[in-house]
Design a protein around this motif. Structure first.
Motif, PDB file in Angstrom:
ATOM      1  N   PHE A  19      16.078 -71.314  75.461  1.00 10.76           N
ATOM      2  CA  PHE A  19      16.746 -72.125  76.468  1.00 10.76           C
ATOM      3  C   PHE A  19      15.733 -72.697  77.456  1.00 10.76           C
ATOM      4  N   THR A  20      16.048 -73.869  77.975  1.00 11.91           N
ATOM      5  CA  THR A  20      15.324 -74.415  79.114  1.00 11.91           C
ATOM      6  C   THR A  20      16.121 -74.084  80.369  1.00 11.91           C
ATOM      7  N   ASP A  21      15.510 -73.326  81.280  1.00 13.84           N
ATOM      8  CA  ASP A  21      16.202 -72.902  82.496  1.00 13.84           C
ATOM      9  C   ASP A  21      16.163 -74.009  83.546  1.00 13.84           C
ATOM     10  N   TYR A  25      17.601 -74.614  87.512  1.00 13.48           N
ATOM     11  CA  TYR A  25      18.188 -73.931  88.658  1.00 13.48           C
ATOM     12  C   TYR A  25      18.600 -74.934  89.738  1.00 13.48           C
ATOM     13  N   LYS A  66      11.785 -71.278  84.717  1.00 12.16           N
ATOM     14  CA  LYS A  66      11.800 -70.012  85.462  1.00 12.16           C
ATOM     15  C   LYS A  66      10.463 -69.753  86.158  1.00 12.16           C
ATOM     16  N   LYS A  93      10.169 -71.909  89.168  1.00 11.61           N
ATOM     17  CA  LYS A  93      11.067 -71.403  90.212  1.00 11.61           C
ATOM     18  C   LYS A  93      10.467 -70.184  90.894  1.00 11.61           C
ATOM     19  N   LEU A 144      20.246 -75.676  77.173  1.00  8.34           N
ATOM     20  CA  LEU A 144      19.991 -75.573  78.604  1.00  8.34           C
ATOM     21  C   LEU A 144      20.685 -74.333  79.159  1.00  8.34           C
ATOM     22  N   ASN A 145      20.035 -73.701  80.100  1.00  3.77           N
ATOM     23  CA  ASN A 145      20.617 -72.575  80.834  1.00  3.77           C
ATOM     24  C   ASN A 145      20.658 -72.996  82.303  1.00  3.77           C
ATOM     25  N   LYS A 158      21.823 -72.730  86.019  1.00  2.00           N
ATOM     26  CA  LYS A 158      22.292 -71.753  87.004  1.00  2.00           C
ATOM     27  C   LYS A 158      22.429 -72.448  88.355  1.00  2.00           C
ATOM     28  N   SER A 180      24.732 -74.479  75.163  1.00  3.76           N
ATOM     29  CA  SER A 180      24.126 -74.441  76.493  1.00  3.76           C
ATOM     30  C   SER A 180      25.021 -73.677  77.467  1.00  3.76           C
ATOM     31  N   LYS A 181      24.397 -73.143  78.509  1.00  6.41           N
ATOM     32  CA  LYS A 181      25.113 -72.293  79.456  1.00  6.41           C
ATOM     33  C   LYS A 181      25.181 -72.956  80.831  1.00  6.41           C
TER      34      LYS A 181
END
Length: 245
Positions: A4-6, A8, A36, A39, A144-145, A147, A193-194
């Protein structure tokens, strides 16, 4: 294992969504950070500067925007130091300005409607930011992740609109507008994706505290003679939107 690509989002608001006679502007401000490691590096730098500044305010539990008296140059510069730490090629500044004068009365008269409108404009800012990152080549149409951390202060639990599902539908499934017979295509297509939305308190969650600092500064710059949002929007990693224009 899926890679996944994070992505934020740290978001906070300032001002009040209300009739213009009571409050002219409502703002959502914050950051979108890609990756990540990026971040973590930014937050490490932020915490270092924040902890140094905190020594000047020993009676404050947490360093939030309202702690600073921006009519004192030293304090304004201290808050701006915290904002400048968050500038990075992997970090987008997000500023959404709502002019209450142009918001329909039926929205402002109803608590549930105000909650839905807040989540609508926030969703559209998130969508715009993701589109910008896609155009910039920072992300692509893959796993994608996402958040999303949002300050919970001012959020109504009475009829709270499901922001998490709304964001997912907007960007991964597309949206029908039945009133106009139109369909807005999704911008991403990887259904694994999330999307996760978390409401939290900025005074105890440092990532959201970064958004509080920016929102507080933008509110001050918007309301104070001799200042303007140009200070922030001239940054090439700033995404600035005005609603409901």
């Amino acid at each position: 294992m899926d890679q996944f690509t994070d992505v934020y989002f740290f978001m906070d608001d300032s001002g009040v969504l209300d009739f213009a006679a009571n409050e002219k502007y409502f703002l959502y401000c914050g950051y979108m950070i890609i990756g990540k490691e990026n971040k973590d590096n930014l937050l490490r730098k932020y915490n270092s500067v924040r902890d140094a500044i905190a020594k000047e305010y020993p009676n404050e539990k947490e360093i939030k925007g309202k702690v600073f008296n921006k009519n004192i140059g030293r304090e304004l510069r201290g808050q701006l130091r915290l904002y400048k730490v968050m500038r990075s090629n992997y970090c987008y500044n997000l500023i959404l300005e709502v002019n209450n004068e142009f918001v329909y009365d039926y929205i402002l008269e109803n608590k549930k409607s105000k909650t839905r409108y807040k989540n609508y404009v926030l969703k559209m800012m998130i969508k715009e930011a993701l589109l910008k990152a896609l155009r910039d080549g920072m992300i692509d149409d893959t796993l994608l992740n996402i958040k999303i951390l949002v300050d919970e202060e001012g959020q109504s639990t009475d009829g709270l609109y499901d922001l998490e599902e709304s964001v997912r539908s907007e960007i991964f499934h597309g949206v029908h507008n039945f009133d106009y017979g139109t369909f807005y295509e999704p911008i991403f297509h990887e259904q694994k994706s999330k999307v996760k939305v978390t409401y939290c308190k900025s005074e105890v969650v440092r990532p959201v505290q970064t958004a509080d600092i920016l929102a507080n500064l933008c509110y001050f710059f918007l309301h104070t003679d001799g200042y303007s949002l140009d200070y922030f929007t001239k940054f090439d990693r700033c995404i600035y939107k005005r609603k409901p224009f």
